[in-house]
Enzyme design. Sequence first.
Site, PDB file in Angstrom:
ATOM      1  N   ASP A   1       0.845  -1.194   0.000  1.00  0.00           N
ATOM      2  CA  ASP A   1       0.000   0.000   0.000  1.00  0.00           C
ATOM      3  C   ASP A   1       0.885   1.251   0.000  1.00  0.00           C
ATOM      4  OD1 ASP A   1      -2.298   1.832   0.708  1.00  0.00           O
ATOM      5  OD2 ASP A   1      -3.316  -0.084   0.974  1.00  0.00           O
TER       6      ASP A   1
ATOM      7  N   HIS B   1      -3.812   6.028   3.481  1.00  0.00           N
ATOM      8  CA  HIS B   1      -4.468   4.819   2.990  1.00  0.00           C
ATOM      9  C   HIS B   1      -3.827   3.555   3.555  1.00  0.00           C
ATOM     10  CE1 HIS B   1      -5.791   1.842  -0.082  1.00  0.00           C
ATOM     11  NE2 HIS B   1      -6.823   2.635  -0.252  1.00  0.00           N
TER      12      HIS B   1
ATOM     13  N   SER C   1     -11.003  -0.931  -0.793  1.00  0.00           N
ATOM     14  CA  SER C   1      -9.733  -0.936  -0.058  1.00  0.00           C
ATOM     15  C   SER C   1      -9.962  -1.230   1.416  1.00  0.00           C
ATOM     16  CB  SER C   1      -9.046   0.423  -0.185  1.00  0.00           C
ATOM     17  OG  SER C   1      -8.410   0.573  -1.428  1.00  0.00           O
TER      18      SER C   1
END
Length: 583
Positions: A130, A208, A539
């Site tokens: 990520d 994220h 996600s």
Amino acid sequence: MGRGGRVLLLAFVLFLTSHLTTPASAATKSCLLVLSDLTSWPALIAGVTNQYEQLYLFKEISAIGLQIDNSLFPALKQLPGVLAVIPDRLHKVQTTRSWEFLRLESGGEPKKEWKYDAKFGEGVVIGNVDTGVSPTSQSFRDDGFGAPSGWRGKCDSGEDSTFHCNKKLIGARFFNAGIQVPNFLDQPVEGKQLNQTDLNSPRDYDGHGSHTLSTAGGGFVQGASAFGRGKGTAKGGSPRARVASYKACYTAGCSSLDILAAILAAVEDGVHVLSLSVGAPAADYVADLMAIGTLYAVHKGVAVVASAGNSGPQPGSVSNLAPWILTVGASTMDRDFAADVVFGNSTIKGRSLSASTLPVGQPYPMISGQNACAADQSIDNSTLCFPGSLDPAKVRGKIVVCTRGVNGRVEKGLVVKQAGGIGMVLCNDAGGVDIIADPHLLPAVHCSYSQCWDLFKHLQSTQFPVGYITAKDELGVKPAPVMADFSSRGPNTITPQILKPDVTAPGVDVIAAYSEEAPATDLPFEDRRVPYNMVSGTSMSCPHVAGVAGLIKAKHPDWSPAMIKSAIMTTGESRVQQATELH
């Protein structure tokens, strides 16, 4: 990779390589060169050109990552021993309630299956490819953890001398050769350009990666909330698992070569589960470096979970289609961030993630954006609460009713706040469907078009309209789960006979750790920093399933990735929760 595994992968590449196409225009590009033998590859390429740069050497899959003029791709394909030339592709990155909704806990207490049978995932290592990780997040504290055994990974801090791993966050690495190839990002999005600080550190400058990794394997953190809402104990699906971060994505995007390098590194380091909340439009498996890398991972015994994509509800939009990947769609859970507008004898309902509300029972003057128009502005602009369109003399101390459209939802609240307003009601226009719980900058609520009809009538018929805004977290919302509108749908456009996505999991309004190196939202004026944030997307659903895979691996360490995938798919149900059932 053992001889059997390499033969398997090369056979796979040979079977599908005829489907690849080559870009017509010549330019310096990155690609993966798959060879039958790596022994003399420099001499082999020298027969075509000496103008290239080696980005990665992938001994595990007998391949090389190159930066080279793509007009030479056809010539490379003709060289003896070259099995495929695969162009690099741009990929993009696609809680306090989730686990109770998934019936791993009840009344805030863990069930015995979670705590004692699976031991919260203890002994398992979950890897996450990520945007990196925030090592200072409370979700990655190593309280009570001993030294890991059998771990072969490392903590590569790069040029970030303040980055440190611990006995919970046991590994952190970053991969950036592909993303830096000239012209790879043909048209970078404004505000999303590459920067050296981000490129040369495993630290998360986006938020994220910290969010997804903590959802899969974050530890217990009491009192976590997003802007004061959804307060509770944050934890991942495998809260006693150890975690490792493999940064291959940056604010500008992800290179599939970097993702491939991260996957192979994670496998060699010794992870048991890989969570991949990244994706690109579906492609033949041989042209999909994530498919190739994950095939290697699964062959080595690593369970792989990936997001389905956020291009729904368009049919055939699902990505990460390889049959060895557990592909996850996104659905709701039974929590809602509700907010009400009270005026006259009426109450209309909406949603909000505002950090503050107006005192209950204390009415404030209300005005529509239309009636708050500044002298030099059009009514169309003030109706939308467009920047500079509101008259501070008319707005000061009031709740302003704005119509959705053109400028951002949270930006409208900023306009109201700058004009002196103390609250905002955001109303959908006639074409609006969804209502969003946004982290507004002032007390605010987003309502549907039909709900707002009564409010507009009140504003028009009342000389001095007043009202107030309240907010509360609602639990037990029915029906749940419901598929998220954005979640990518099947059918599988590469292998139609294999259904995708495989399962769905909570992916709407998920609260998890965030990086305080990143702004709380993508808004250009954002200056807030938060340790926990609420985000939606496949996600977010992907690491929920990765966390569950970690629990199964902890209870059944000898199970193969296929067995773990089968257990998850065959124990899921397709009905919505109407009473106390989870499906």
